[in-house]
Write a protein that holds these residues in place. Structure first.
Motif, mmCIF file in Angstrom:
data_model
loop_
_atom_site.group_PDB
_atom_site.id
_atom_site.type_symbol
_atom_site.label_atom_id
_atom_site.label_comp_id
_atom_site.label_asym_id
_atom_site.label_seq_id
_atom_site.Cartn_x
_atom_site.Cartn_y
_atom_site.Cartn_z
ATOM 1 N N ARG A 72 0.835 -1.208 0.000
ATOM 2 C CA ARG A 72 0.000 0.000 0.000
ATOM 3 C C ARG A 72 0.869 1.257 0.000
ATOM 4 O O ARG A 72 0.548 2.242 -0.660
ATOM 5 C CB ARG A 72 -0.944 -0.015 1.204
ATOM 6 C CG ARG A 72 -2.060 -1.033 1.092
ATOM 7 C CD ARG A 72 -3.221 -0.679 2.016
ATOM 8 N NE ARG A 72 -2.834 -0.715 3.414
ATOM 9 C CZ ARG A 72 -2.931 -1.806 4.193
ATOM 10 N NH1 ARG A 72 -3.374 -2.947 3.675
ATOM 11 N NH2 ARG A 72 -2.588 -1.755 5.455
ATOM 12 N N ALA A 73 1.982 1.228 0.756
ATOM 13 C CA ALA A 73 2.856 2.399 0.830
ATOM 14 C C ALA A 73 3.486 2.701 -0.527
ATOM 15 O O ALA A 73 3.517 3.856 -0.972
ATOM 16 C CB ALA A 73 3.951 2.168 1.874
ATOM 17 N N GLU A 75 2.379 1.710 -3.532
ATOM 18 C CA GLU A 75 1.335 2.120 -4.465
ATOM 19 C C GLU A 75 0.909 3.565 -4.208
ATOM 20 O O GLU A 75 0.692 4.336 -5.151
ATOM 21 C CB GLU A 75 0.131 1.185 -4.342
ATOM 22 C CG GLU A 75 0.384 -0.222 -4.893
ATOM 23 C CD GLU A 75 -0.746 -1.180 -4.569
ATOM 24 O OE1 GLU A 75 -1.707 -0.741 -3.880
ATOM 25 O OE2 GLU A 75 -0.677 -2.348 -4.982
ATOM 26 N N SER A 76 0.793 3.954 -2.940
ATOM 27 C CA SER A 76 0.408 5.332 -2.618
ATOM 28 C C SER A 76 1.463 6.324 -3.069
ATOM 29 O O SER A 76 1.135 7.401 -3.588
ATOM 30 C CB SER A 76 0.175 5.469 -1.108
ATOM 31 O OG SER A 76 -0.919 4.669 -0.682
ATOM 32 N N GLU A 79 1.195 6.697 -6.810
ATOM 33 C CA GLU A 79 0.041 7.516 -7.160
ATOM 34 C C GLU A 79 0.304 8.988 -6.878
ATOM 35 O O GLU A 79 -0.096 9.868 -7.656
ATOM 36 C CB GLU A 79 -1.188 7.039 -6.382
ATOM 37 C CG GLU A 79 -1.708 5.676 -6.839
ATOM 38 C CD GLU A 79 -2.861 5.197 -5.974
ATOM 39 O OE1 GLU A 79 -3.244 5.933 -5.035
ATOM 40 O OE2 GLU A 79 -3.368 4.090 -6.236
ATOM 41 N N ALA A 80 0.971 9.280 -5.765
ATOM 42 C CA ALA A 80 1.280 10.676 -5.424
ATOM 43 C C ALA A 80 2.229 11.287 -6.450
ATOM 44 O O ALA A 80 2.072 12.444 -6.858
ATOM 45 C CB ALA A 80 1.891 10.747 -4.026
ATOM 46 N N TRP A 83 0.265 11.922 -9.597
ATOM 47 C CA TRP A 83 -0.613 13.074 -9.396
ATOM 48 C C TRP A 83 0.188 14.366 -9.493
ATOM 49 O O TRP A 83 -0.227 15.325 -10.140
ATOM 50 C CB TRP A 83 -1.289 12.982 -8.034
ATOM 51 C CG TRP A 83 -2.103 14.210 -7.706
ATOM 52 C CD1 TRP A 83 -3.389 14.463 -8.052
ATOM 53 C CD2 TRP A 83 -1.648 15.357 -6.977
ATOM 54 N NE1 TRP A 83 -3.776 15.702 -7.584
ATOM 55 C CE2 TRP A 83 -2.731 16.271 -6.928
ATOM 56 C CE3 TRP A 83 -0.450 15.696 -6.368
ATOM 57 C CZ2 TRP A 83 -2.622 17.499 -6.271
ATOM 58 C CZ3 TRP A 83 -0.343 16.917 -5.719
ATOM 59 C CH2 TRP A 83 -1.432 17.805 -5.679
#
Length: 293
Positions: A72-73, A75-76, A79-80, A83
């Motif tokens: 999750r870390a 992937e986040s 994504e950041a 973005w």
């Protein structure tokens, strides 16, 4: 407690492969560098994450607990980063380059003309750093040259153009006056290579009768290779465009008539790409097709 996304990526690669050698190849790191990153992570969390034994590598209970959190870390973070790039007022594409060529310069001229809103950055990575820089997110794509390009996990490779090979040698070398040479004639030469031994595959085509080519791994980039060749310390093999792009006092380029052609590939990470990078990939594919015509 403080650890990095890169350490988590290393942990995830080992957790997936359950083998440090294969995980290091996936991330384009040396096994020792990967082991150091995992060991540093284990020290930071004060828990063993893998059981290492002669029978293999297995996740510990702590490792299995960390696995979904690490995914999750990472992937986040990805994504950041996407973005942030997508929202930037001035999109930027960071391009890694193994060696320069006239074809690459033509592509960049087209990119500046057809995608003028993008800020371009070109980073010379040398012979050993292209896929590692991609894996770490230091560049968005990379121009990689080789005699073959296998399907590296996590990457896509788009073949762009091919070119014949030249022998790079001192103007004082015994073969410097020749119009061309054959592989058999250069099989006993010393080939100036990059440090670390990771570029040996480049010279595999000159092996004769089962003998490995004699490599002198002393350089970090092509400019240093040219200096060593000019000094008579050895020879090198390069694509034909090097004769124009890397003209150098004391060096001559002689065609190798029976060497396999080398291909330049555009390598990118798999997955969704920012708009600017996707446009650049499509432009490269078009220009590459025209270069082959």
């Amino acid at each position: 407690m403080d650890f990095t996304i890169h350490q988590l990526r290393c942990f995830l690669a080992v957790a997936r492969e359950l083998h440090f050698g294969r995980a290091a190849a996936r991330l384009h790191l040396s096994p020792s560098a990967l082991s150091e990153q995992v060991a540093a992570l284990e020290r930071r969390v004060s828990r063993p994450l893998f059981d290492r034994s002669p029978r293999g590598v297995e996740l510990t209970d702590h490792g299995r607990e960390l696995l979904p959190l690490a995914r999750r870390a990472v992937e986040s973070m990805d994504e950041a980063v996407e973005w942030g790039r997508g929202e930037a007022a001035e999109p930027c594409v960071r391009i890694g380059l193994m060696v320069a060529s006239t074809e690459f310069r033509a592509i960049m001229a087209d990119a500046a003309r057809h995608i003028p809103e993008v800020r371009w950055q070109v980073r010379h990575l040398g012979f050993t750093g292209c896929h590692e820089a991609l894996a770490r997110g230091e560049v968005d794509c990379a121009f990689v040259v080789g005699t073959e390009e296998g399907p590296l996990p996590g990457f896509e490779s788009l073949p762009l153009w091919e070119e014949d090979c030249l022998l790079v040698l001192s103007t004082q070398h015994r073969l410097a006056g020749r119009d061309s040479v054959t592989l058999a004639e250069i099989a006993d030469e010393t080939f100036v290579a990059v440090e670390g031994g990771t570029h040996a595959r480049w010279f595999a085509s000159v092996a004769a009768e089962g003998r490995a080519p004699h490599l002198l791994p002393v350089a970090r980039n092509f400019e240093e290779i040219l200096e060593m060749c000019a000094a008579g310390q050895g020879v090198n093999i390069a694509g034909r465009s090097a004769e124009t792009t890397y003209a150098h006092p004391g060096v001559r380029f002689v065609p190798i008539v029976d060497a396999p052609r080398v291909t330049t590939y555009l390598s990118v990470r798999q997955g969704r790409r920012p708009v600017a990078l996707e446009r650049f990939v499509r432009l490269c594919a078009l220009d590459g097709t025209e270069a082959q015509a």
